[in-house]
Design a protein around this motif. Sequence first.
Motif, PDB file in Angstrom:
ATOM      1  N   GLN A  24       0.863  -1.174   0.000  1.00  0.00           N
ATOM      2  CA  GLN A  24       0.000   0.000   0.000  1.00  0.00           C
ATOM      3  C   GLN A  24       0.906   1.232   0.000  1.00  0.00           C
ATOM      4  O   GLN A  24       1.500   1.578   1.022  1.00  0.00           O
ATOM      5  CB  GLN A  24      -0.896   0.026   1.242  1.00  0.00           C
ATOM      6  CG  GLN A  24      -1.893  -1.122   1.314  1.00  0.00           C
ATOM      7  CD  GLN A  24      -3.021  -0.948   0.315  1.00  0.00           C
ATOM      8  OE1 GLN A  24      -3.229   0.129  -0.224  1.00  0.00           O
ATOM      9  NE2 GLN A  24      -3.749  -2.027   0.045  1.00  0.00           N
ATOM     10  N   ARG A  56      -6.772   6.635   4.571  1.00  0.00           N
ATOM     11  CA  ARG A  56      -7.934   6.107   3.861  1.00  0.00           C
ATOM     12  C   ARG A  56      -7.568   5.297   2.640  1.00  0.00           C
ATOM     13  O   ARG A  56      -8.331   4.438   2.205  1.00  0.00           O
ATOM     14  CB  ARG A  56      -8.841   7.269   3.438  1.00  0.00           C
ATOM     15  CG  ARG A  56      -9.513   7.951   4.605  1.00  0.00           C
ATOM     16  CD  ARG A  56     -10.467   9.007   4.120  1.00  0.00           C
ATOM     17  NE  ARG A  56     -11.165   9.632   5.220  1.00  0.00           N
ATOM     18  CZ  ARG A  56     -12.092  10.561   5.065  1.00  0.00           C
ATOM     19  NH1 ARG A  56     -12.423  10.955   3.842  1.00  0.00           N
ATOM     20  NH2 ARG A  56     -12.684  11.086   6.118  1.00  0.00           N
ATOM     21  N   ASP A  57      -6.381   5.584   2.073  1.00  0.00           N
ATOM     22  CA  ASP A  57      -5.975   4.795   0.924  1.00  0.00           C
ATOM     23  C   ASP A  57      -5.304   3.491   1.320  1.00  0.00           C
ATOM     24  O   ASP A  57      -4.814   2.745   0.469  1.00  0.00           O
ATOM     25  CB  ASP A  57      -5.030   5.611   0.028  1.00  0.00           C
ATOM     26  CG  ASP A  57      -3.756   6.015   0.754  1.00  0.00           C
ATOM     27  OD1 ASP A  57      -3.638   5.737   1.977  1.00  0.00           O
ATOM     28  OD2 ASP A  57      -2.870   6.608   0.107  1.00  0.00           O
ATOM     29  N   GLN A 511     -13.967   3.066   1.445  1.00  0.00           N
ATOM     30  CA  GLN A 511     -13.372   4.377   1.582  1.00  0.00           C
ATOM     31  C   GLN A 511     -14.143   5.396   0.742  1.00  0.00           C
ATOM     32  O   GLN A 511     -14.514   5.134  -0.384  1.00  0.00           O
ATOM     33  CB  GLN A 511     -11.900   4.329   1.131  1.00  0.00           C
ATOM     34  CG  GLN A 511     -11.024   3.410   1.977  1.00  0.00           C
ATOM     35  CD  GLN A 511     -10.820   3.958   3.383  1.00  0.00           C
ATOM     36  OE1 GLN A 511     -10.988   5.140   3.620  1.00  0.00           O
ATOM     37  NE2 GLN A 511     -10.479   3.066   4.304  1.00  0.00           N
ATOM     38  N   HIS A 513     -13.929   9.619  -0.312  1.00  0.00           N
ATOM     39  CA  HIS A 513     -13.066  10.793  -0.311  1.00  0.00           C
ATOM     40  C   HIS A 513     -13.888  12.017  -0.650  1.00  0.00           C
ATOM     41  O   HIS A 513     -14.652  12.022  -1.620  1.00  0.00           O
ATOM     42  CB  HIS A 513     -11.924  10.637  -1.320  1.00  0.00           C
ATOM     43  CG  HIS A 513     -11.031   9.477  -1.016  1.00  0.00           C
ATOM     44  ND1 HIS A 513      -9.977   9.561  -0.160  1.00  0.00           N
ATOM     45  CD2 HIS A 513     -11.067   8.184  -1.454  1.00  0.00           C
ATOM     46  CE1 HIS A 513      -9.371   8.387  -0.079  1.00  0.00           C
ATOM     47  NE2 HIS A 513     -10.018   7.531  -0.864  1.00  0.00           N
TER      48      HIS A 513
END
Length: 548
Positions: A24, A56-57, A511, A513
């Motif tokens: 990640q 969040r990513d 998630q 955004h």
Amino acid sequence: MTEFTAAGTPAGTVVVRAADLRVQGMTVTMVNAVPSAGEPAVFCRPVAAAPAVVRRDGTVLADAWLPDPVRLGGLERHLGDGVVEAAVDAAVAQGRLKPPQRRRIMSYPLIIRLMIAMTLMPDASYCEALRRLAGLLADIPFILQWHVPTEKVITDWRLPVPPRLMEDLFWHAAGPLISDDEPSAVLLAGMMVLAADGMLVNLADTPANRAFFGSTGTADDSAPFPQLRIVAVTARAGRAALGAVLGQAGAGEQTLLRRLVKRRPGLFAGRVTCFDRNFPGYDLITAILAAGGHVIARVKEGISLPFDGPDRGWLPDGSRMTWLNAPSGKEEDRLPVRAAEHNVVLPCGDGTEEPSQTCTVITTLLDHQAAPADAIRDTYLTRWSASETTFGEDKSTIAGAGNRTSGPVLRSGSPRLVIQEAWAWLTATQLVRASEAAALRTEAAAARALRRRSQQEVTADEQSFTAALRHAIRSMTSTQVTASSSLHALAAAADAAARAALHTLNVPGRQRHSPRAQKARPKFPHASATKMTVTGKPRVTVFAPGFS
């Protein structure tokens, strides 16, 4: 996998399935699974442990500050985890250090560890030494970014650190490294044998150093370097540093040693101290006797050692009773000693002649049965390997440092920083020898003894200081962490966090955004239906791949 020692310094690796790694961003996470036989696996070494911050990513950051986990590699175990921080806290409480107001690019514990580390790296600048000390920690994605500061910033951080703090760390590390029952221990009449001697260390040739420390060898102070005089008390067993005192180049060795006896009488109590012929003096010997110790010393030619009594004081072992005259000149103040003379054979270069030299050794041990003349002679001979060999090894660590043309040099340019560096240097070399002594008690040392024909144990005298020094530097660069981040501690912390409901972390099922540049706290209508609740504040362990 290698086992972790009971003391906690990790010396092993973590094995995970390659298929369980998840990338990640710049971080790699993994799930808990044991590899099966034949499966591709990744071998990692623990570098640091810190609370996890999950973006969040999916990117995982370490909620920590790089100066906090930096350690001295394998040397930290011998100094003691938390000792540096405790010394800083004590200095702040006493008003010798200003308390830090916020997290900055450096910290007091980091600059102290850097001073110790840089004395073992004469080829490295301040910045390079700090890079090696930070090691693999510099690759960890901390939530607070860090970079190596400039040399001026490092010097500015060194200036507030009181030299006394560095001296306190030396005295914490100083002491015997070999017990009395080990093969290389040297005892006389049941007492540990020490050696006291002095050395001159070249300093960076700056006006401030030359004005404060001075130099020797020239009347007009035109010597190539200003010099620092160090008088140290060392043990032959393990070449351990038991104590030291610093002085200017013009300070007398006897004067400095008397100062050390006055400050640290317990250092000499119940021990035998050996001197060379520059040291014997009435005041010094009586000070050591008053501290509860004894002396063996070679005396210069021309010092009066009269025969004692009508039988001329001869004893069955070949020694004789005599005395040293007191400065007062009074007969009742005489210091009784025992003298033993030995012939030293000095073979000539052409092999044709062997002239001999008579050496006179005196001792305050008056009982010839407890300390025969031959034992006195053999004990005095250990002085060379205890002091001169130790000094030579110490100076090998600073060869090439500073603005030098030849010889070992301390690099600091001002007297305050010189004194800091000198205590850091003595601490660092003592810690290297502590690692040597610890290596004697490992299974590898026992296996090495079994491979010998004689099957004798490996002694401290057979250990390589250079090899131990290089290993110490490698352990810093590879960021071998201390007991607080050992595998056992990590497992215990993870288990405790799983059981204790200290915090609640809400992890959304998917998630979202916000398209706005200035984000507010997200309020998703579906969050309550899809979120997962995890109890316990998570900790992330960051690994360095490639160590197998």
